[in-house]
Design an enzyme around this catalytic site. Structure first.
Site, short mmCIF file in Angstrom:
data_model
loop_
_atom_site.label_atom_id
_atom_site.label_comp_id
_atom_site.label_asym_id
_atom_site.label_seq_id
_atom_site.Cartn_x
_atom_site.Cartn_y
_atom_site.Cartn_z
N TYR A 153 0.83 -1.19 0.00
CA TYR A 153 0.00 0.00 0.00
C TYR A 153 0.87 1.25 0.00
O TYR A 153 1.69 1.47 0.89
CB TYR A 153 -0.93 0.02 1.21
CG TYR A 153 -2.06 -1.00 1.16
CD1 TYR A 153 -2.38 -1.68 -0.01
CD2 TYR A 153 -2.80 -1.29 2.30
CE1 TYR A 153 -3.41 -2.61 -0.05
CE2 TYR A 153 -3.83 -2.22 2.27
CZ TYR A 153 -4.13 -2.88 1.10
OH TYR A 153 -5.15 -3.81 1.08
N LEU A 209 -17.97 -0.69 1.15
CA LEU A 209 -18.85 0.46 0.90
C LEU A 209 -19.11 0.66 -0.60
O LEU A 209 -19.70 1.67 -1.00
CB LEU A 209 -18.25 1.73 1.52
CG LEU A 209 -18.23 1.74 3.05
CD1 LEU A 209 -17.49 2.98 3.55
CD2 LEU A 209 -19.64 1.69 3.62
N ALA A 210 -18.68 -0.29 -1.41
CA ALA A 210 -18.99 -0.29 -2.85
C ALA A 210 -18.52 0.97 -3.55
O ALA A 210 -19.16 1.45 -4.48
CB ALA A 210 -20.49 -0.51 -3.07
N GLY A 218 -18.68 3.95 -2.90
CA GLY A 218 -19.61 5.07 -2.86
C GLY A 218 -20.80 4.97 -3.80
O GLY A 218 -21.54 5.95 -3.98
#
Length: 318
Positions: free
Chosen positions: A57, A228-229, A231
Site C-alpha cells: 500500500y 462500501l462499494a 460510494g
C-alpha cells in the site's frame, strides 16, 4: 506484549490503503502523517480497533505513516489489532508486477513490515494473493518459523478459494483464521454463486462455489474489502439500479436513526457467515459515518435485507 488480538470478534476493520500519500516511491511527509493520525483517531472514536494493511500500500508508505502515529501514541499498540498482508510485488522497472509467496520472501516482507510499523509483532498476517508457483509446504515452513519467533500471532489468506485454502491448511499446522474477499451490496458474486445453482445465470458467475460454505464450516472469518462499494449507494450512483438502491439505503438509514454507510455495512454483517467489513476511506467524516456498524448489532429485518439485495440486482431472484 498483550493486545486484544485474540478475540477475533471485531465488527469492523479499518483499511489503511488510503494512508501515506501518493502511489509512488516519493517519500511521505509530515502532512501525510497528520492525515493518517486524523483517520486513525476517527476510527478509534468510532469503535474500530482493528487495522488492516498490506506491504504494497502506497509502496510501503501506508505502514510507515501508521508506524509514526504508533510511535507518537504510547499505549496505542496494546489497544489495537494490527494486520498486514504480503505476497504481491509491484512492478519495478523492467520487472513486472507479480505474486510471490516463496517462504524466504514471506519472511523478508514480514520483517520489513514490522520495521515500518514500528512494532515487534503482527497480530495477523494474510497472504495477499495466490501464487501459482508457490509450494504449500514452503509457505507452511515460513509461517511456522514466524510464529515460533513470536513475530506473527495468527495467519490467514486473501482472495483465495476453498480449494486453495484447503491445500494450504493441509500443510500449515496453525489454523488459517481469515479470508479477505471483495464483498459488498454491489459485488455480490460471493452471495449469488450459491443461489444461481441450476440457473442460466450461473454461467456468468465466476465466484468459486463452496468458498463461503467452506469458510463458515472451518471457522475462517470472512473479511470484506470494498465493503462500501466505492460510494455507489452514497453519492456516486451511475445506473438506475444504483439510484434506486441509494434511495432505499437512505430511507432505511433515516428510519433506523443511522447513516447510509452503516446500512451498507449492516447488510454484510447480517449474513450468518459473520462477515467483517473493511472500511477503507481516508476521510474522517466518512469513517465516523460507519460507527454504528461497530457499536450496534445489524438492525435489518429479513425482508429489509432481501429488499436491498433485490433492488441492487435490478431484477427479481430466480
Amino acid at each position: 506484549m498483550t493486545t486484544n488480538a485474540d478475540t477475533g470478534g471485531e465488527r469492523l476493520l479499518y483499511g489503511c490503503m488510503g494512508l501515506g500519500g501518493s502511489w509512488d516511491t516519493t517519500p511521505h511527509g509530515a502532512a501525510d502523517v497528520a492525515a493518517a493520525e486524523q483517520a486513525i483517531e476517527a476510527a478509534l472514536d468510532s469503535g474500530i480497533t482493528a487495522f488492516d494493511h498490506a506491504d504494497i500500500y502506497r509502496h510501503g508508505k501506508s505502514e510507515a505513516v501508521f508506524g509514526e502515529v504508533l510511535a507518537r501514541a504510547p499505549g496505542l499498540r496494546e489497544r489495537i489489532v494490527l494486520q498486514t498482508k504480503c505476497g504481491i510485488r509491484l512492478a519495478d522497472g523492467d520487472v513486472p508486477g507479480m505474486y510471490d509467496l516463496r517462504g524466504t520472501s514471506i519472511v523478508r516482507r514480514v520483517e520489513e513490515s514490522l520495521g515500518r510499523l514500528r512494532t515487534d509483532v503482527l497480530d495477523v498476517l494474510l497472504l495477499h494473493r495466490p501464487d501459482p508457483l508457490a509450494d504449500p509446504q514452503d509457505i507452511a515452513d515460513a509461517l511456522t518459523s514466524l510464529h515460533r519467533q513470536g513475530l506473527v500471532r495468527r495467519f490467514g489468506v486473501s482472495n483465495m478459494s476453498a480449494a486453495q485454502i484447503s491445500l494450504l491448511q493441509d500443510c500449515v499446522g496453525l489454523p488459517l483464521v481469515a479470508n479477505q474477499l471483495e464483498m459488498s451490496l454491489h459485488r455480490r458474486d460471493w452471495l449469488e454463486a450459491g443461489v444461481l445453482v441450476n440457473t442460466a445465470e450461473a454461467a456468468s458467475n465466476g465466484f468459486p462455489l463452496g468458498t463461503l460454505e467452506h469458510c463458515r464450516a472451518e471457522g475462517v472469518r470472512l473479511q470484506a474489502w470494498g465493503a462500501l462499494a466505492q460510494g455507489r449507494y452514497t453519492g456516486r450512483e451511475e445506473t438506475p439500479a444504483e439510484r434506486a438502491t441509494a434511495r432505499l439505503v437512505a430511507s432505511l438509514a433515516e428510519a433506523k436513526g443511522t447513516t447510509p454507510e452503516t446500512v451498507l455495512l449492516w447488510w454484510l454483517q447480517r449474513h450468518p457467515a459473520r462477515i467483517t467489513p473493511v472500511v477503507g476511506s481516508a476521510r474522517p467524516e466518512r469513517i465516523r459515518a460507519c460507527g454504528d456498524a461497530a457499536r450496534r448489532e445489524p438492525e435489518l429485518t429479513h425482508e429489509e435485507w432481501y429488499r436491498l439485495w433485490i433492488t441492487a440486482r435490478g431484477a427479481a431472484l430466480p
